[in-house]
Write a protein that holds these residues in place. Structure first.
Motif, short mmCIF file in Angstrom:
data_model
loop_
_atom_site.label_atom_id
_atom_site.label_comp_id
_atom_site.label_asym_id
_atom_site.label_seq_id
_atom_site.Cartn_x
_atom_site.Cartn_y
_atom_site.Cartn_z
N PHE A 196 32.03 26.49 23.58
CA PHE A 196 32.78 26.97 22.32
C PHE A 196 32.88 28.42 22.37
O PHE A 196 33.82 29.13 21.96
N ALA A 197 31.67 29.18 22.77
CA ALA A 197 31.15 30.39 22.58
C ALA A 197 31.69 31.19 23.93
O ALA A 197 31.47 32.36 23.97
N GLU A 198 32.11 30.42 24.91
CA GLU A 198 32.72 30.89 26.11
C GLU A 198 31.20 31.50 26.97
O GLU A 198 31.33 32.35 27.71
N LEU A 199 30.16 30.72 26.79
CA LEU A 199 29.05 31.10 27.37
C LEU A 199 28.85 30.24 28.51
O LEU A 199 27.84 30.44 29.28
N GLU A 200 29.51 29.03 28.50
CA GLU A 200 29.41 27.94 29.52
C GLU A 200 30.90 27.61 29.70
O GLU A 200 31.71 27.93 28.93
N GLU A 201 31.09 26.43 30.72
CA GLU A 201 32.38 26.03 30.87
C GLU A 201 33.08 25.66 29.65
O GLU A 201 32.65 25.17 28.75
N ARG A 202 34.52 25.74 29.81
CA ARG A 202 35.13 25.33 28.66
C ARG A 202 35.05 23.88 28.15
O ARG A 202 35.22 23.05 29.13
#
Length: 228
Positions: A196-202
């Motif tokens: 959700f925070a774009e730290l991992e894949e969508r």
């Protein structure tokens, strides 16, 4: 020196989220500024990013769809205006013949097609075109013509987000009642939330449901074996 995660947080609060409450934006910016000022750890920043991301995610996704639907087709038009007539014609011919500006750094085709000076001009025009696309999409999403379409996308992604959060709650329940799997499930939950925070894949409902189904199957299989 600003922590790398805090730098990402700063980029995140500046990401277009058309229609998101200004109160949410102000709070996120305050939190980010506090991290910069106080030098807090990356983990704390990640948690704040996730809180903000859960609120902003539906708007980011609606914006992404608008870029794909309406912005990308404007790119060539913007590029044509930004390049010289000669280079614009050459660039258009390159695309028409199957070339791709988005893969030019690893493509020999691009290097063979353009001189180093033309390459610089194209790169500069590309940056300006991307900025023009962003401005175009923001105006379009707020226009009377497309406002309802954009709002419908936001509602759709809000529903998907809520569905994902419900799946996370179920995963948390599994982690509480099945200690053997608790650490692994917790890692999966954090991975989804960081998306959700774009730290991992969508994240997506389908992917989250897939993880839940996998754990349910594993737990069910183990318990059936024990009591059979």
């Amino acid at each position: 020196m600003t922590d790398y995660t805090v730098q990402l947080f700063d980029m995140l609060v500046k990401k277009p989220a058309i229609g998101l409450s200004q109160d949410v934006m102000v709070e996120a910016k305050k939190a980010c500024e506090a991290f910069v000022r106080d030098g807090k750890s990356g983990e704390e920043a990640e948690k704040a990013m996730i809180v903000f991301g859960k609120q902003a995610w539906p708007y980011w996704q609606a914006h992404r769809v608008f870029v794909e639907r309406f912005g990308e087709e404007k790119e060539q038009e913007f590029m044509k205006d930004l390049l010289s007539p000669e280079l614009s014609e050459k660039y258009t011919s390159f695309l028409t013949s199957g070339g791709s500006i988005h893969n030019f750094r690893s493509g020999q085709e691009y290097e063979d097609a353009f001189t180093s000076e033309e390459d610089v001009a194209i790169q500069e025009a590309t940056v300006q075109a991307k900025s023009a696309i962003e401005d175009f999409v923001v105006r379009l999403a707020q226009s009377e013509e497309k406002k309802s379409e954009y709002s419908a996308l936001v509602l759709s992604y809000q529903q998907e987000r809520d569905d994902i959060l419900t799946i996370i709650e179920t995963l948390q329940s599994l982690a509480t009642t099945h200690e053997k799997w608790s650490e692994e499930i917790a890692q999966d939950i954090y991975y989804i939330e960081k998306g959700f925070a774009e730290l991992e894949e969508r994240p997506s409902k389908e992917k989250a449901q897939g993880r839940l189904d996998w754990y349910t199957g594993q737990i069910g299989s183990t318990e059936t074996h024990i009591f059979s």
